[in-house]
Design a protein around this motif. Sequence first.
Motif, PDB file in Angstrom:
ATOM      1  N   ARG A   1       0.905  -1.230  -0.099  1.00  0.00           N
ATOM      2  CA  ARG A   1      -0.083   0.055   0.004  1.00  0.00           C
ATOM      3  C   ARG A   1       0.796   1.128  -0.050  1.00  0.00           C
ATOM      4  NH1 ARG A   1      -3.199   3.270   4.551  1.00  0.00           N
ATOM      5  NH2 ARG A   1      -4.712   4.236   3.244  1.00  0.00           N
ATOM      6  N   GLU A   2       1.788   1.389   0.711  1.00  0.00           N
ATOM      7  CA  GLU A   2       2.689   2.241   0.981  1.00  0.00           C
ATOM      8  C   GLU A   2       3.561   2.777  -0.090  1.00  0.00           C
ATOM      9  OE1 GLU A   2       4.445   2.089   4.884  1.00  0.00           O
ATOM     10  OE2 GLU A   2       6.202   2.893   4.090  1.00  0.00           O
ATOM     11  N   LEU A   3       4.193   1.626  -0.495  1.00  0.00           N
ATOM     12  CA  LEU A   3       4.860   1.863  -1.937  1.00  0.00           C
ATOM     13  C   LEU A   3       4.217   2.090  -3.006  1.00  0.00           C
ATOM     14  CD1 LEU A   3       7.058  -1.441  -1.558  1.00  0.00           C
ATOM     15  CD2 LEU A   3       7.945   0.818  -1.335  1.00  0.00           C
ATOM     16  N   GLY A   4       2.756   1.707  -3.006  1.00  0.00           N
ATOM     17  CA  GLY A   4       1.885   1.999  -4.199  1.00  0.00           C
ATOM     18  C   GLY A   4       1.451   3.197  -4.082  1.00  0.00           C
ATOM     19  N   LEU A   5       1.274   3.937  -3.069  1.00  0.00           N
ATOM     20  CA  LEU A   5       1.060   5.473  -3.341  1.00  0.00           C
ATOM     21  C   LEU A   5       2.129   6.296  -3.329  1.00  0.00           C
ATOM     22  CD1 LEU A   5      -1.321   5.255   0.031  1.00  0.00           C
ATOM     23  CD2 LEU A   5      -1.995   5.789  -2.487  1.00  0.00           C
ATOM     24  N   GLY A   6       3.316   5.747  -3.410  1.00  0.00           N
ATOM     25  CA  GLY A   6       4.669   6.604  -3.843  1.00  0.00           C
ATOM     26  C   GLY A   6       5.047   6.773  -5.083  1.00  0.00           C
ATOM     27  N   LEU A   7       6.050   7.348  -5.586  1.00  0.00           N
ATOM     28  CA  LEU A   7       6.522   7.475  -6.631  1.00  0.00           C
ATOM     29  C   LEU A   7       6.926   6.030  -7.372  1.00  0.00           C
ATOM     30  CD1 LEU A   7       9.278  10.523  -6.907  1.00  0.00           C
ATOM     31  CD2 LEU A   7       7.190  10.143  -7.961  1.00  0.00           C
ATOM     32  N   GLY A   8       6.320   5.801  -8.568  1.00  0.00           N
ATOM     33  CA  GLY A   8       6.791   4.627  -9.071  1.00  0.00           C
ATOM     34  C   GLY A   8       5.511   3.411  -8.800  1.00  0.00           C
ATOM     35  N   GLY A   9       4.593   4.027  -7.971  1.00  0.00           N
ATOM     36  CA  GLY A   9       3.755   3.065  -7.471  1.00  0.00           C
ATOM     37  C   GLY A   9       2.429   2.754  -8.509  1.00  0.00           C
ATOM     38  N   PHE A  10       1.434   1.993  -7.955  1.00  0.00           N
ATOM     39  CA  PHE A  10       0.245   1.710  -8.871  1.00  0.00           C
ATOM     40  C   PHE A  10      -0.082   2.469  -9.863  1.00  0.00           C
ATOM     41  CE2 PHE A  10      -0.251  -0.925  -4.871  1.00  0.00           C
ATOM     42  CZ  PHE A  10      -0.563  -2.117  -5.758  1.00  0.00           C
ATOM     43  N   TYR A  11      -0.360   2.003 -10.982  1.00  0.00           N
ATOM     44  CA  TYR A  11      -0.988   2.640 -12.336  1.00  0.00           C
ATOM     45  C   TYR A  11      -1.705   1.576 -13.008  1.00  0.00           C
ATOM     46  CZ  TYR A  11       2.372   0.805 -15.582  1.00  0.00           C
ATOM     47  OH  TYR A  11       3.230   0.113 -16.469  1.00  0.00           O
ATOM     48  N   ARG A  12      -2.514   2.078 -13.765  1.00  0.00           N
ATOM     49  CA  ARG A  12      -3.258   1.097 -14.617  1.00  0.00           C
ATOM     50  C   ARG A  12      -3.073   1.178 -16.203  1.00  0.00           C
ATOM     51  NH1 ARG A  12      -9.338   1.297 -13.958  1.00  0.00           N
ATOM     52  NH2 ARG A  12      -9.437   2.340 -16.096  1.00  0.00           N
ATOM     53  N   PRO A  13      -2.360   0.530 -16.592  1.00  0.00           N
ATOM     54  CA  PRO A  13      -1.695   0.742 -18.158  1.00  0.00           C
ATOM     55  C   PRO A  13      -3.058   0.914 -19.009  1.00  0.00           C
ATOM     56  CG  PRO A  13      -0.656  -0.980 -17.287  1.00  0.00           C
ATOM     57  CD  PRO A  13      -1.950  -0.771 -16.156  1.00  0.00           C
ATOM     58  N   GLY A  14      -2.840   1.812 -19.748  1.00  0.00           N
ATOM     59  CA  GLY A  14      -4.287   1.975 -20.790  1.00  0.00           C
ATOM     60  C   GLY A  14      -3.982   1.922 -22.358  1.00  0.00           C
ATOM     61  N   TYR A  15      -4.593   1.708 -23.044  1.00  0.00           N
ATOM     62  CA  TYR A  15      -4.312   1.731 -24.568  1.00  0.00           C
ATOM     63  C   TYR A  15      -4.997   2.694 -25.241  1.00  0.00           C
ATOM     64  CZ  TYR A  15      -2.267  -2.714 -23.121  1.00  0.00           C
ATOM     65  OH  TYR A  15      -1.821  -3.746 -22.247  1.00  0.00           O
ATOM     66  N   ARG A  16      -4.409   3.273 -26.448  1.00  0.00           N
ATOM     67  CA  ARG A  16      -5.079   4.147 -27.479  1.00  0.00           C
ATOM     68  C   ARG A  16      -6.507   4.179 -27.454  1.00  0.00           C
ATOM     69  NH1 ARG A  16      -2.792   8.041 -30.842  1.00  0.00           N
ATOM     70  NH2 ARG A  16      -0.867   7.099 -30.488  1.00  0.00           N
ATOM     71  N   ASP A  17      -7.057   2.950 -27.620  1.00  0.00           N
ATOM     72  CA  ASP A  17      -8.588   2.895 -28.021  1.00  0.00           C
ATOM     73  C   ASP A  17      -9.241   2.798 -26.857  1.00  0.00           C
ATOM     74  OD1 ASP A  17      -8.075   0.404 -27.056  1.00  0.00           O
ATOM     75  OD2 ASP A  17      -9.076  -0.572 -28.683  1.00  0.00           O
ATOM     76  N   GLY A  18      -8.818   3.019 -25.686  1.00  0.00           N
ATOM     77  CA  GLY A  18      -9.511   3.117 -24.329  1.00  0.00           C
ATOM     78  C   GLY A  18      -9.475   1.695 -23.752  1.00  0.00           C
ATOM     79  N   ALA A  19      -9.044   0.565 -24.239  1.00  0.00           N
ATOM     80  CA  ALA A  19      -8.971  -0.550 -23.640  1.00  0.00           C
ATOM     81  C   ALA A  19      -7.675  -0.640 -22.648  1.00  0.00           C
ATOM     82  CB  ALA A  19      -8.718  -1.906 -24.649  1.00  0.00           C
ATOM     83  N   LYS A  20      -7.971  -1.091 -21.459  1.00  0.00           N
ATOM     84  CA  LYS A  20      -6.987  -1.238 -20.642  1.00  0.00           C
ATOM     85  C   LYS A  20      -6.762  -2.556 -19.789  1.00  0.00           C
ATOM     86  CE  LYS A  20      -8.830   3.362 -19.373  1.00  0.00           C
ATOM     87  NZ  LYS A  20     -10.163   2.838 -20.271  1.00  0.00           N
ATOM     88  N   LEU A  21      -5.598  -2.850 -19.185  1.00  0.00           N
ATOM     89  CA  LEU A  21      -5.595  -3.887 -18.313  1.00  0.00           C
ATOM     90  C   LEU A  21      -6.422  -3.700 -17.184  1.00  0.00           C
ATOM     91  CD1 LEU A  21      -1.795  -4.199 -17.922  1.00  0.00           C
ATOM     92  CD2 LEU A  21      -3.118  -5.984 -18.657  1.00  0.00           C
ATOM     93  N   HIS A  22      -7.110  -5.062 -16.875  1.00  0.00           N
ATOM     94  CA  HIS A  22      -8.055  -5.152 -15.789  1.00  0.00           C
ATOM     95  C   HIS A  22      -7.660  -4.943 -14.492  1.00  0.00           C
ATOM     96  CE1 HIS A  22     -12.729  -5.631 -15.318  1.00  0.00           C
ATOM     97  NE2 HIS A  22     -12.051  -4.890 -14.432  1.00  0.00           N
ATOM     98  N   LEU A  23      -6.560  -4.129 -14.192  1.00  0.00           N
ATOM     99  CA  LEU A  23      -5.784  -4.360 -12.910  1.00  0.00           C
ATOM    100  C   LEU A  23      -4.865  -3.165 -12.626  1.00  0.00           C
ATOM    101  CD1 LEU A  23      -2.645  -5.197 -13.845  1.00  0.00           C
ATOM    102  CD2 LEU A  23      -3.696  -7.418 -13.678  1.00  0.00           C
ATOM    103  N   GLN A  24      -4.666  -3.008 -11.428  1.00  0.00           N
ATOM    104  CA  GLN A  24      -3.695  -1.976 -11.201  1.00  0.00           C
ATOM    105  C   GLN A  24      -2.412  -2.461 -11.252  1.00  0.00           C
ATOM    106  OE1 GLN A  24      -4.146   1.348 -10.707  1.00  0.00           O
ATOM    107  NE2 GLN A  24      -6.537   1.409 -11.015  1.00  0.00           N
ATOM    108  N   MET A  25      -1.356  -1.926 -11.445  1.00  0.00           N
ATOM    109  CA  MET A  25      -0.052  -2.445 -11.432  1.00  0.00           C
ATOM    110  C   MET A  25       1.172  -1.838 -10.704  1.00  0.00           C
ATOM    111  SD  MET A  25       2.264  -4.195 -14.632  1.00  0.00           S
ATOM    112  CE  MET A  25       2.819  -2.715 -15.390  1.00  0.00           C
ATOM    113  N   MET A  26       2.005  -2.226 -10.415  1.00  0.00           N
ATOM    114  CA  MET A  26       3.396  -1.397  -9.717  1.00  0.00           C
ATOM    115  C   MET A  26       4.529  -2.316  -9.928  1.00  0.00           C
ATOM    116  SD  MET A  26       4.040  -0.160  -5.954  1.00  0.00           S
ATOM    117  CE  MET A  26       3.458  -1.663  -5.133  1.00  0.00           C
ATOM    118  N   CYS A  27       5.555  -1.945 -10.098  1.00  0.00           N
ATOM    119  CA  CYS A  27       6.899  -2.668 -10.605  1.00  0.00           C
ATOM    120  C   CYS A  27       7.756  -2.558  -9.351  1.00  0.00           C
ATOM    121  CB  CYS A  27       7.568  -2.579 -11.801  1.00  0.00           C
ATOM    122  SG  CYS A  27       6.387  -2.681 -13.251  1.00  0.00           S
ATOM    123  N   LEU A  28       8.541  -3.486  -9.076  1.00  0.00           N
ATOM    124  CA  LEU A  28       9.519  -3.216  -7.939  1.00  0.00           C
ATOM    125  C   LEU A  28      10.779  -3.728  -8.663  1.00  0.00           C
ATOM    126  CD1 LEU A  28       7.803  -4.575  -4.704  1.00  0.00           C
ATOM    127  CD2 LEU A  28       7.761  -2.395  -5.605  1.00  0.00           C
ATOM    128  N   GLY A  29      12.014  -3.089  -8.217  1.00  0.00           N
ATOM    129  CA  GLY A  29      13.198  -3.657  -9.032  1.00  0.00           C
ATOM    130  C   GLY A  29      13.625  -3.002 -10.107  1.00  0.00           C
TER     131      GLY A  29
END
Length: 353
Positions: free
Chosen positions: A154-182
Amino acid sequence: MKAGGRTPDGCSRGRGIPRGREWVGQFADLASSGKPSVCWDDRDSVSSSRGLRDKTPPIVRPEQGGVSSGKVRDKNTAEHSNCGPDICPFDICTGDIIGPVKLNLSLLQVNREKRRERELSKNVPQHRYLGPGMVLLKNFISHQDQVHIIKLCRELGLGLGGFYRPGYRDGAKLHLQMMCLGKNWDPESRLYGVKRPFDGAVPPKIPEEFKNLVEGAFQASHDFVRQNSKSDKSVEDELPWMLPDICLVNFYSNDGRLGLHQDRDESKDSLHKGLPVVSFSLGNSAEFLYGAERDVDMAEKVVLESGDVLLIGGKSRLIFHGVSCVRVDTAPKRLIEETKLKPGRLNLTFRQY
Ligand SMILES: O=C(O)CCC(=O)C(=O)O
Ligand SMILES: [Fe+2]
């Protein structure tokens, strides 16, 4: 268990996908607006496409004219009312979980949960050998560790580099929130990198406690494979050891899902050696599909519950897999009380580049 058909709890996703849009994966919805018009908390019009980049349209970056243009990921200054799909902070928990935890469970509920935990620990091993190099460690992560992981994410997800939801040009998006570590994994290019291309954020480091848990999971699964595998290979050959330098953290809301895909963006050497992906599940249970082909009807299904760890390596390293649905209200009540995790499921997958 085969994946096809409606499940007892009514999960029947993966049907009726327009044939002409196979690029979005078998469980995907299509947003119709043609624009990334929702803020992060609107998770109803999203779709999945991880691993299918060859056929996916590009993600809309601020510089490409997405509605997020010019915004910075900063939870204090983000303009939630007009932010794009890729840079608004997302909180996986509700309310304030800092400070002493207040339990609202009745004594009866607490005792029931404790009984459940005792039963689970008594009946070890419930681990499952799902195939060569594929092991499911049931209820491997303790309650306390699950609480810790959620709070830290939660803490990491709210900071820089935290959760986001990738979206595509036509409006389709991954059906999840994602955050990368490392390292950052960019769904558009399918490359790992030091920074997130769209905001320059450097992913947070993988916490040491997470790495220790991964190490413990290797030890447990090697013991388990030794006792259960029919292969004449050594355990180390069947399920090679790895040191994670990447962790992808996914948060699925209750209507979240992820289409069948392969994890094949790690280095050639890592894939060649079959270095496993190690997956932690927390919160609500998920129906996880896997199989040799990208075909929902042919896929096997296993339910991943809170605390489960799945290792996919060796000969199984490149299997197709995905999440067909999240089972509502299946998370341990005590976990939700102590973390205030939003309805949904948190998943961490560790990899070695
Ligand atoms: O959520 C899961 O169990 C699977 C996640 C996954 O396959 C991925 O992140 O690549
Ligand atoms: Fe995956």
